[in-house]
Scaffold this motif. Structure first.
Motif, PDB file in Angstrom:
ATOM      1  N   SER A   1       0.850  -1.187   0.000  1.00 36.17           N
ATOM      2  CA  SER A   1       0.000   0.000   0.000  1.00 36.17           C
ATOM      3  C   SER A   1       0.887   1.239   0.000  1.00 36.17           C
ATOM      4  O   SER A   1       1.825   1.337   0.795  1.00 36.17           O
ATOM      5  N   PRO A   2       0.599   2.219  -0.872  1.00 39.43           N
ATOM      6  CA  PRO A   2       1.464   3.402  -0.925  1.00 39.43           C
ATOM      7  C   PRO A   2       1.498   4.175   0.394  1.00 39.43           C
ATOM      8  O   PRO A   2       2.525   4.770   0.724  1.00 39.43           O
TER       9      PRO A   2
ATOM     10  N   ALA B   1       4.929   5.607   4.905  1.00 33.91           N
ATOM     11  CA  ALA B   1       5.170   5.652   6.351  1.00 33.91           C
ATOM     12  C   ALA B   1       6.469   4.927   6.701  1.00 33.91           C
ATOM     13  O   ALA B   1       7.238   5.403   7.552  1.00 33.91           O
ATOM     14  N   SER B   2       6.727   3.801   6.064  1.00 32.93           N
ATOM     15  CA  SER B   2       7.954   3.057   6.315  1.00 32.93           C
ATOM     16  C   SER B   2       9.187   3.862   5.890  1.00 32.93           C
ATOM     17  O   SER B   2      10.188   3.915   6.606  1.00 32.93           O
ATOM     18  N   ILE B   3       9.104   4.500   4.743  1.00 25.50           N
ATOM     19  CA  ILE B   3      10.218   5.326   4.259  1.00 25.50           C
ATOM     20  C   ILE B   3      10.449   6.495   5.221  1.00 25.50           C
ATOM     21  O   ILE B   3      11.588   6.815   5.580  1.00 25.50           O
TER      22      ILE B   3
ATOM     23  N   GLY C   1      13.919   8.528   5.030  1.00 20.78           N
ATOM     24  CA  GLY C   1      14.118   8.626   3.587  1.00 20.78           C
ATOM     25  C   GLY C   1      13.323   9.753   2.959  1.00 20.78           C
ATOM     26  O   GLY C   1      12.478  10.384   3.596  1.00 20.78           O
ATOM     27  N   ASP C   2      13.603  10.001   1.705  1.00 22.09           N
ATOM     28  CA  ASP C   2      12.900  11.011   0.914  1.00 22.09           C
ATOM     29  C   ASP C   2      11.591  10.395   0.424  1.00 22.09           C
ATOM     30  O   ASP C   2      11.569   9.626  -0.546  1.00 22.09           O
ATOM     31  N   VAL C   3      10.491  10.728   1.087  1.00 23.78           N
ATOM     32  CA  VAL C   3       9.198  10.089   0.822  1.00 23.78           C
ATOM     33  C   VAL C   3       8.714  10.368  -0.598  1.00 23.78           C
ATOM     34  O   VAL C   3       8.272   9.452  -1.295  1.00 23.78           O
ATOM     35  N   LEU C   4       8.802  11.598  -1.063  1.00 26.79           N
ATOM     36  CA  LEU C   4       8.324  11.929  -2.406  1.00 26.79           C
ATOM     37  C   LEU C   4       9.099  11.158  -3.467  1.00 26.79           C
ATOM     38  O   LEU C   4       8.515  10.554  -4.374  1.00 26.79           O
TER      39      LEU C   4
ATOM     40  N   LEU D   1       8.089   7.516  -3.347  1.00 29.04           N
ATOM     41  CA  LEU D   1       6.757   7.275  -3.919  1.00 29.04           C
ATOM     42  C   LEU D   1       6.769   7.366  -5.447  1.00 29.04           C
ATOM     43  O   LEU D   1       6.066   6.608  -6.115  1.00 29.04           O
ATOM     44  N   LEU D   2       7.568   8.268  -5.981  1.00 31.25           N
ATOM     45  CA  LEU D   2       7.677   8.349  -7.443  1.00 31.25           C
ATOM     46  C   LEU D   2       8.292   7.065  -8.002  1.00 31.25           C
ATOM     47  O   LEU D   2       7.845   6.534  -9.023  1.00 31.25           O
TER      48      LEU D   2
END
Length: 186
Positions: A136-137, A142-144, A149-152, A155-156
């Motif tokens: 699930s994104p 949330a894990s990142i 980490g750099d979430v954006l 996600l990309l």
């Protein structure tokens, strides 16, 4: 080989280690990352052999904790006539030979970037299978974030990987399987 190729924090290690516990499989449980690192700059010599061993044998399953058979095989391949022409060729030979060297049928490799290098993967290993895990994104983000980490950016990469996997599954369903992380843990 079987590549475990979901994005980071999606259950890749879990699946790799579970499969590596099967009697006819061995697992290079650490991150292999062969197709995305700067391997083309490595020489086709003893240092290339050691790099392949680091990639394949960095956290092996107990069934193949001894790197000696693989090291011996790789060194012998360097002296074969004809020898492999590239380090990629030597890596392919090692991956194809590892199961028989360690009494298994297939090698399981965790490589979270393999999905971005499918043409290279399929060319090197025409019989390869890829298991792509999707999480699930929201849970992925949330894990990142918990790990700083750099979430954006993550996600990309997640989105790009999922899009590639979905398209490839439509084209080659017999070679690529998509599994939802949530289905594994519920």
């Amino acid at each position: 080989p079987i590549f475990i190729g979901g994005r980071q924090h999606c259950g890749n290690t879990l699946v790799s280690e579970l499969l590596g516990g099967a009697p006819d499989l061995i697992s290079a449980a650490g991150e292999v990352i062969w197709f995305s690192f700067g391997r083309r700059a490595l020489p086709l010599d003893e240092s290339g052999v050691e790099e392949i061993l680091i990639r394949l044998h960095n956290r092996p399953s107990p069934d193949w904790a001894d790197a000696a058979p693989l090291r011996t095989f790789l060194r012998a391949r360097l002296n074969d006539a004809p020898p492999p022409r590239t380090l990629d060729g030597l890596f392919t030979d090692a991956v194809n030979a590892a199961p028989s060297l360690y009494g298994a049928r297939r090698l399981v490799m965790k490589d979270t970037s393999a999905i971005f290098h499918l043409e290279e993967v399929w060319n090197a290993f025409p019989d390869a299978k890829i298991i792509f895990l999707i999480r699930s994104p929201l849970d992925f983000a949330a894990s990142i974030r918990r790990r700083g980490g750099d979430v954006l950016r993550a996600l990309l990469g997640w989105r790009r990987g999922v899009e590639i996997a979905l398209a490839e599954q439509m084209r080659a369903a017999d070679r690529l399987m998509i599994i939802r992380f949530e289905d594994l843990i519920l």
